[in-house]
Design an enzyme around this catalytic site. Structure first.
Site: not given
Ligand code: 9MR
Length: 351
Positions: A143, A185, A253
């Protein structure tokens, strides 16, 4: 056609159906890896590639400078090796879930560029070399772009300018020359400006000889995602393979929310109309993934979570009941699962 309403571990295996064409994965947490758990049964049956949802992020791996916490990553890699499952590392450089000390210098001043880059290199070098040969793909950068195009003005950027980007790839490559190194991203499919920035950045990195192995498309989608725009933007990124044939796209994702981002509706009930729209969306997506797979552009699709019950989308951007994955609550596969199974696995089913 009605398909049996069965648990994910009794259903046909999506990973097996797609083998040789796409790896199919999920984001998990180490508590899902307990042998006796339903989560573990679902993983073993359905997936051949895994990502840790949170436990391998910098704030968890190096909470204080020089104090590395590897127990969760060790558990993850042991599980992968024992079960023959490929692993993804998520993530090395991010603006979120990152420890504050990284950006702090002496007496409350910000870290200098040299200090930040050397801490970044130490983090990447230590983590990637420990799992050399065990973690196949790293989301090196996560990101780093803005939705409206351009680089995100994160602390990384404010302190180090754009130099942290190639330096992160170099450090990861030195630590594991065989790992696939990605820049990952979200909204690349929905923002042309972001896709353009990504294409230009990756082209610039490749021309400079930076070891970028691929682009991670998070693909947090919704029933309202414009698939024509998605295809156009993905094609733009796929076109980079013209001068870097080894470059790959990964869907890292995937989920399909049934809400618009700014939707303030109460919990939606799962109606026939929603079900139809959900099936159509997933089928269209996997038709496209199949095309990309057959031309060698895409080889991995990872769902963000194991089932609707544990998806982050039940709590983001607000608390509401969501249904974004192919495995529903109670571990039952949905009708859309069978649509994808038919599409993803064999070319004939796509016509
Ligand atoms: O799914 C993840 C969630 O449990 C966390 O709270 C969050 C914190 O920022 O991150 C989520 O995963 C993210 C991933 O690491 C990067 N892309 C977006 C995902 C969803 O927010």
């Amino acid at each position: 056609m009605n398909q049996p309403d069965v648990f994910a571990w009794d259903a046909p295996s999506l990973a097996e159906a797609c083998r040789g064409r796409l790896r199919i994965g999920a984001a998990v947490n180490t508590w899902d890896l307990d042998e006796a758990s339903p989560a573990c049964a679902a993983i073993r049956r359905q997936f051949d590639i895994l990502t840790l949802e949170n436990e391998s992020k910098p704030v968890n791996v190096q909470p204080e400078e020089g104090r590395f916490v590897f127990d969760k990553l060790d558990r993850f890699t042991d599980f992968g090796q024992k079960n023959g499952i490929t692993l993804r590392g998520h993530t090395l450089v991010w603006h979120s879930q990152v420890p504050g000390w990284l950006f702090e210098g002496e007496d409350g001043a910000p870290a200098s560029k040299e200090q930040l880059l050397s801490r970044m290199q130490a983090h990447i070098g230590t983590v990637v070399s420990r799992y050399r040969g065990k973690i196949a793909t790293w989301d090196v950068l996560n990101e780093v772009l803005r939705d409206e195009g351009g680089l995100r003005e994160s602390k990384w950027y404010k302190i180090a300018g754009r130099d942290y980007i190639p330096a992160a790839f170099q450090a990861a490559h030195e630590a594991d020359p065989d790992a696939r190194l990605l820049i990952n991203d979200y909204n690349l499919e929905s923002s042309e400006a972001k896709a353009d920035t990504m294409a230009a950045l990756v082209e610039e990195l490749l021309r400079a000889g930076t070891p970028v192995g691929g682009i991670g498309l998070q693909m947090h989608l919704s029933l309202y995602t414009d698939l024509e725009l998605l295809k156009k933007n993905v094609r733009k990124l796929a076109a980079l393979r013209a001068f870097a044939p080894d470059l790959r796209l990964e869907v890292t994702e995937l989920d399909v929310s049934c809400y618009r981002f700014d939707d303030t509706a109460e919990d939606l009930l799962w109606t026939d109309a929603l079900e139809t729209a959900f099936r159509e969306k997933y089928a269209a997506l996997f038709r496209f993934y199949g095309e990309l797979a057959d031309e060698g552009t895409l080889d991995t699709v990872v769902f963000w979570g194991l089932s609707d019950a544990v998806s982050w989308l039940n709590g983001f951007p607000r608390r509401h009941k969501n249904y974004p994955l192919l495995i529903g609550r109670g571990w039952r596969v949905k009708p859309a699962f069978y649509d994808v199974l038919a599409l993803a696995g064999n070319k004939e089913a796509q016509s």
